[in-house]
Design an enzyme around this catalytic site. Structure first.
Site, short mmCIF file in Angstrom:
data_model
loop_
_atom_site.label_atom_id
_atom_site.label_comp_id
_atom_site.label_asym_id
_atom_site.label_seq_id
_atom_site.Cartn_x
_atom_site.Cartn_y
_atom_site.Cartn_z
N ILE A 12 0.84 -1.20 0.00
CA ILE A 12 0.00 0.00 0.00
C ILE A 12 0.87 1.26 0.00
O ILE A 12 0.61 2.23 -0.70
CB ILE A 12 -0.96 -0.01 1.21
N ASP A 31 12.08 2.76 5.32
CA ASP A 31 11.61 1.37 5.35
C ASP A 31 12.76 0.51 5.85
O ASP A 31 13.94 0.81 5.60
CB ASP A 31 11.19 0.94 3.93
N SER A 124 -6.84 -0.47 10.44
CA SER A 124 -7.44 -1.64 9.79
C SER A 124 -8.84 -1.88 10.29
O SER A 124 -9.14 -1.63 11.47
CB SER A 124 -6.59 -2.89 10.07
N THR A 126 -9.89 -4.50 11.07
CA THR A 126 -9.77 -5.52 12.13
C THR A 126 -10.11 -4.97 13.50
O THR A 126 -10.60 -5.67 14.38
CB THR A 126 -8.32 -6.07 12.14
N TYR A 148 -2.15 -8.52 16.25
CA TYR A 148 -2.02 -7.54 15.15
C TYR A 148 -3.15 -6.51 15.26
O TYR A 148 -2.90 -5.31 15.27
CB TYR A 148 -2.08 -8.23 13.79
N LYS A 152 -3.18 -2.24 16.21
CA LYS A 152 -3.83 -1.17 15.45
C LYS A 152 -4.78 -0.38 16.34
O LYS A 152 -4.79 0.85 16.33
CB LYS A 152 -4.58 -1.76 14.24
N ASN A 197 -0.64 -14.59 2.74
CA ASN A 197 -1.63 -14.61 3.83
C ASN A 197 -3.04 -14.43 3.28
O ASN A 197 -3.99 -14.97 3.81
CB ASN A 197 -1.37 -13.43 4.80
N LEU A 199 -6.27 -13.72 0.30
CA LEU A 199 -6.93 -14.46 -0.78
C LEU A 199 -6.35 -14.18 -2.16
O LEU A 199 -5.99 -15.12 -2.89
CB LEU A 199 -8.43 -14.14 -0.78
N ARG A 230 -16.23 -10.10 1.87
CA ARG A 230 -15.35 -9.03 2.31
C ARG A 230 -15.50 -7.80 1.41
O ARG A 230 -15.99 -7.92 0.27
CB ARG A 230 -13.87 -9.49 2.25
N ASP A 292 -11.95 -16.53 11.33
CA ASP A 292 -12.64 -15.84 10.24
C ASP A 292 -14.07 -15.49 10.63
O ASP A 292 -14.71 -16.25 11.37
CB ASP A 292 -12.68 -16.71 8.98
C1 WQD Z 1 -10.51 -13.04 2.69
C2 WQD Z 1 -11.55 -14.13 2.53
C3 WQD Z 1 -11.12 -16.07 3.85
C4 WQD Z 1 -7.43 -17.22 1.71
C5 WQD Z 1 -7.03 -9.95 6.43
C6 WQD Z 1 -6.62 -9.44 7.77
C7 WQD Z 1 -7.04 -8.01 7.90
C8 WQD Z 1 -6.54 -7.18 6.74
C9 WQD Z 1 -6.96 -7.79 5.42
C10 WQD Z 1 -4.57 -6.00 7.46
C11 WQD Z 1 -11.94 -14.79 3.84
C12 WQD Z 1 -11.02 -16.40 2.37
C13 WQD Z 1 -8.58 -16.55 2.13
C14 WQD Z 1 -7.55 -18.50 1.12
C15 WQD Z 1 -9.94 -18.39 1.39
N1 WQD Z 1 -5.14 -7.04 6.81
N2 WQD Z 1 -9.80 -17.14 1.97
N3 WQD Z 1 -8.80 -19.03 0.98
O1 WQD Z 1 -8.93 -12.42 6.62
O2 WQD Z 1 -10.60 -10.85 5.49
O3 WQD Z 1 -8.43 -9.94 6.33
O4 WQD Z 1 -6.49 -9.15 5.41
O5 WQD Z 1 -5.12 -5.06 7.94
O6 WQD Z 1 -6.48 -7.52 9.10
O7 WQD Z 1 -7.32 -10.20 8.73
O8 WQD Z 1 -8.44 -11.41 4.32
O9 WQD Z 1 -7.64 -12.33 2.21
O10 WQD Z 1 -7.10 -13.58 4.35
O11 WQD Z 1 -9.43 -13.57 3.46
O12 WQD Z 1 -11.05 -18.90 1.27
O13 WQD Z 1 -6.55 -19.16 0.72
O14 WQD Z 1 -10.99 -15.16 1.71
O15 WQD Z 1 -11.77 -17.12 4.57
O16 WQD Z 1 -13.32 -15.12 3.78
P1 WQD Z 1 -9.19 -11.25 5.74
P2 WQD Z 1 -8.06 -12.76 3.56
#
Ligand code: WQD
Length: 335
Positions: A12, A31, A124, A126, A148, A152, A197, A199, A230, A292
């Site tokens: 970002i 950084d 976030s 979060t 985490y 925040k 980490n 999706l 999301r 989740d």
């Molecule tokens: C999104 C959706 C998963 C991976 C995280 C942090 C949050 C913020 C954004 C920093 C969910 C699903 C994911 C996979 C899947 N980061 N998924 N298979 O958890 O909403 O938020 O990132 O600020 O703090 O928690 O994002 O991309 O991990 O998941 O099905 O291999 O995709 O269950 O529904 P999340 P994510």
């Protein structure tokens, strides 16, 4: 204005540097490159044809941070630097509390010492904890499920208290929802070291064949198709939101959601990615991921009203731009 961007080599942060330069600002990046590559700075310069001053520093070290303020007449700060993995924070809480809180305090102390009046903080969604969507900025915050998220929430508290004691400051606390996508050039995007980490990197690495299939974490949620919903926001929209905050923030500490206000399910994102990029994403439905929640999306009226900003790009743009960046990535990361 001359803007210090901590964590400016990150996903970002680097996109925000581009938007800042495109809006006529000059940028200084600090950084430690623990989760980013100095090549990103070269790419920012290549895209913008502007010089970016960069410092490799430990942002938790007050003397290293203040020396940057000593050597530059900084007019504003955007503080991105911090660890950001929810899962890792559960295993390494001390590292997360030290790094994320001490960096925020070091930056704030330098702003006070050098008379910098504008500070934008990378927060976030979060921090909302288990609140029901749409999430609104004045909601009471519940305990998050991880260190985490707590760093925040605590950083927001620290900056609000600093604002109360120093009313000349203008502080924006920006709560991101789910940042995805990449710069339209395909040169800057989300390039996590090692196993992703989030999706979208999993989707793009599956599309590239680096992963055999995508694990879909549960399809028994109370949502449109049972998979998690999301508020995905294009990283360029997010970057432009930071520029709008820098240019329009009033005195005091103000919280803003940076999201689209729209929810997209995992399978809706996968289907969109397949349609836009004409590529198949094999997936398997597996168990829910611990921690989740079913649905998370933003109420976006406050940022539109007070910052004159709203997201312009849709999930199709996010899928198209993410894939373009992934195809440019020459680094093969074994999952
Ligand atoms: C999104 C959706 C998963 C991976 C995280 C942090 C949050 C913020 C954004 C920093 C969910 C699903 C994911 C996979 C899947 N980061 N998924 N298979 O958890 O909403 O938020 O990132 O600020 O703090 O928690 O994002 O991309 O991990 O998941 O099905 O291999 O995709 O269950 O529904 P999340 P994510």
């Amino acid at each position: 204005m001359s803007i210090l961007v901590t964590g400016g080599a990150g996903f970002i942060g680097s996109n925000t540097c581009i938007s800042l330069i495109d809006s006529g600002h000059s940028v200084i990046v600090a950084d430690n490159f623990c989760n980013s590559d100095p090549q990103v700075i070269e790419n920012i310069q290549k895209i913008t044809q502007a010089k970016v001053v960069k410092y490799k520093v430990d942002i938790t070290d007050e003397s290293q941070v203040s020396s940057i303020f000593e050597n530059h007449s900084i007019e504003g700060v955007i503080h991105f630097a911090g660890y950001k993995s929810v899962g890792e924070s559960v295993v390494e809480p001390v590292a997360y509390y030290h790094n994320n809180l001490m960096s925020t305090i070091a930056v704030a102390k330098s702003c006070l010492e050098y008379g910098v009046k504008k500070l934008i903080f990378s927060s976030s969604a979060t921090v909302y904890g288990e609140n029901v969507s749409p999430l609104v900025e004045d909601m009471h915050l519940h305990q998050t499920t991880n260190p985490y998220g707590e760093t925040k929430a605590m950083s927001e508290r620290i900056l609000k208290d600093i604002s109360y004691a120093n009313p000349h400051l203008s502080i924006a606390l920006l709560r991101y929802f789910n940042p995805v996508g990449a710069h339209i050039s395909g040169l800057i995007g989300e390039a996590p070291n090692g196993i992703p980490n989030n999706l979208m990197p999993y989707v793009t690495k599956t599309a590239k064949g680096e992963l055999e299939y995508l694990n879909v974490f549960g399809n028994d949620y109370p949502t449109v198709d049972g998979t998690g919903v999301r508020d995905y926001i294009h990283v360029t929209d997010l970057a432009e939101g930071h520029v709008a905050a820098l240019q329009n923030i009033e005195k005091g500490a103000h919280v803003y959601n940076l999201g689209t206000g729209r929810g997209t399910s995992v399978l809706e994102l996968v289907t969109t990615f397949e349609e836009v990029n004409k590529i198949n994403i094999p997936y398997k439905i597996v168990d829910r991921r611990p921690g989740d929640i079913a649905t998370c999306y933003a109420d976006v009226t406050k940022a539109k009203k007070e910052l004159g900003w709203e997201a312009k790009r849709d999930i199709r743009d996010m899928c198209r731009d993410s894939w373009r960046f992934e195809q440019n990535l020459h680094r093969f990361v074994k999952a």
